[in-house]
Design a protein around this motif. Sequence first.
Motif, PDB file in Angstrom:
ATOM      1  N   LYS A  94       1.234  -1.245   0.009  1.00 11.88           N
ATOM      2  CA  LYS A  94       0.154   0.171  -0.345  1.00 11.88           C
ATOM      3  C   LYS A  94       1.147   1.326   0.095  1.00 11.88           C
ATOM      4  CE  LYS A  94      -4.206  -1.694   2.076  1.00 11.88           C
ATOM      5  NZ  LYS A  94      -4.434  -1.743   3.925  1.00 11.88           N
ATOM      6  N   TYR A  98       3.057   5.553  -3.225  1.00 12.66           N
ATOM      7  CA  TYR A  98       3.863   6.462  -2.667  1.00 12.66           C
ATOM      8  C   TYR A  98       5.201   6.958  -3.335  1.00 12.66           C
ATOM      9  CZ  TYR A  98      -1.036   6.221  -0.095  1.00 12.66           C
ATOM     10  OH  TYR A  98      -2.615   6.529   0.328  1.00 12.66           O
ATOM     11  N   SER A 200     -11.286  16.143   5.043  1.00  9.28           N
ATOM     12  CA  SER A 200     -12.189  15.213   4.311  1.00  9.28           C
ATOM     13  C   SER A 200     -13.373  15.376   4.987  1.00  9.28           C
ATOM     14  CB  SER A 200     -11.954  13.717   4.565  1.00  9.28           C
ATOM     15  OG  SER A 200     -12.730  12.941   4.775  1.00  9.28           O
ATOM     16  N   GLU A 246     -12.104  11.010  -1.234  1.00  9.78           N
ATOM     17  CA  GLU A 246     -11.500   9.879  -0.352  1.00  9.78           C
ATOM     18  C   GLU A 246      -9.603   9.607  -0.438  1.00  9.78           C
ATOM     19  OE1 GLU A 246     -13.349   7.352  -0.971  1.00  9.78           O
ATOM     20  OE2 GLU A 246     -14.383   8.907  -0.317  1.00  9.78           O
ATOM     21  N   ARG A 247      -9.162  11.122  -1.178  1.00  7.27           N
ATOM     22  CA  ARG A 247      -7.614  10.906  -1.696  1.00  7.27           C
ATOM     23  C   ARG A 247      -7.484  11.174  -0.025  1.00  7.27           C
ATOM     24  NH1 ARG A 247      -4.016   8.246  -3.952  1.00  7.27           N
ATOM     25  NH2 ARG A 247      -1.981   9.542  -4.264  1.00  7.27           N
ATOM     26  N   LYS A 249      -8.888  10.128   2.981  1.00 10.85           N
ATOM     27  CA  LYS A 249      -9.327   8.365   3.406  1.00 10.85           C
ATOM     28  C   LYS A 249      -8.103   7.340   3.739  1.00 10.85           C
ATOM     29  CE  LYS A 249     -13.911   9.721   3.764  1.00 10.85           C
ATOM     30  NZ  LYS A 249     -15.359   9.194   3.451  1.00 10.85           N
ATOM     31  N   GLU A 250      -8.046   7.859   1.975  1.00 10.77           N
ATOM     32  CA  GLU A 250      -7.016   6.724   1.673  1.00 10.77           C
ATOM     33  C   GLU A 250      -5.512   6.541   2.242  1.00 10.77           C
ATOM     34  OE1 GLU A 250      -5.363   4.789  -2.843  1.00 10.77           O
ATOM     35  OE2 GLU A 250      -6.051   6.711  -2.834  1.00 10.77           O
ATOM     36  N   GLN A 253      -5.937   5.747   5.866  1.00  9.77           N
ATOM     37  CA  GLN A 253      -5.629   4.356   5.750  1.00  9.77           C
ATOM     38  C   GLN A 253      -5.077   3.666   5.433  1.00  9.77           C
ATOM     39  OE1 GLN A 253      -9.327   2.970   3.896  1.00  9.77           O
ATOM     40  NE2 GLN A 253      -9.694   1.725   5.176  1.00  9.77           N
ATOM     41  N   ASP A 254      -4.007   3.754   4.351  1.00 12.42           N
ATOM     42  CA  ASP A 254      -2.944   3.100   3.214  1.00 12.42           C
ATOM     43  C   ASP A 254      -1.835   2.949   4.661  1.00 12.42           C
ATOM     44  OD1 ASP A 254      -4.341   2.157   1.909  1.00 12.42           O
ATOM     45  OD2 ASP A 254      -3.440   3.810   0.667  1.00 12.42           O
ATOM     46  N   ASN A 258      -6.540   4.880  10.805  1.00 13.30           N
ATOM     47  CA  ASN A 258      -7.531   4.868  11.040  1.00 13.30           C
ATOM     48  C   ASN A 258      -7.931   5.162  11.752  1.00 13.30           C
ATOM     49  OD1 ASN A 258      -6.248   2.418  10.123  1.00 13.30           O
ATOM     50  ND2 ASN A 258      -8.646   1.821   8.958  1.00 13.30           N
ATOM     51  N   SER A 265     -13.250   1.357   9.451  1.00 13.59           N
ATOM     52  CA  SER A 265     -14.039   1.230   7.496  1.00 13.59           C
ATOM     53  C   SER A 265     -14.774   0.283   8.531  1.00 13.59           C
ATOM     54  CB  SER A 265     -13.143   1.152   6.346  1.00 13.59           C
ATOM     55  OG  SER A 265     -12.268   0.580   6.845  1.00 13.59           O
TER      56      SER A 265
END
Length: 265
Positions: A94, A98, A200, A246-247, A249-250, A253-254, A258, A265
Amino acid sequence: MSKELSEYEIKTLLEKIRSEYQEHGKLNPKVFDQTSFETRYLQVLRLRGNLSKFLSEEIAFLEQLKGKIQNLAAKKEAAKASTLNRIMDESMEKLEKYQKIDFHPVAKLELRYFYGAMVQFADTELPVLLNIFKGTPEYSFLQDSVLVLERIGISRRGMPSLKIQEVTKSLLDANGNPILIEKVSQALLRDGCIALKNVSQSIQDLTAKNRINPDLMVQVSDREYPKAHVVYGGKRFGRSLEMISERCKEIIQDFRMNSLLGMES
């Protein structure tokens, strides 16, 4: 073991067998079932069977049981290790999407990817947020978080960003202490992800209250913000804000933040 055991030997073996059943039965009562043994023992006595042979076989049976339990435990530990390795591999996969920025040799790998994620966000998403909100009353909801993200993700004159320069100093001050290095790393991850969460959340709140016209078009300069222009140029405010939310949150999470931020989620 001799064919016929003395009374003392029988008593000693009985105590040993019962002790083994009691000890191992605490963890595995179904496998090490002492009641079944006592039933078998009474049956041998009633039928006047060969007690020496019976006890010898029971000892062998107990050893087999212990061996099986040890094998199962070893397999479980191996499965746990395999699962842990798989989780770590998936987590790293994940992060690898990046950009990795090697700003200092002491910095953990996770931190290098996080800095890269923040630079990408500053190049691609921040210009769009500013285009939509700068100069509006709604910008006050995002301003503090935007400043945090700018300090982490925007660099000047080829130098690391202001926040990363501070982090580098803290890493050097840690003098190789792994606990302090971890503390510095987690602080940066936490601060960056809290800012992303607030962005967000603000987007969702402002959109729900119809404080943004979703049909206006994003206007970002191709020359000044090429990455933002490629992703968001020509898109409407509504769709762009969905993508930015969404970015955020991503990334959270990654980098496994979170749960810490109450965003399971």
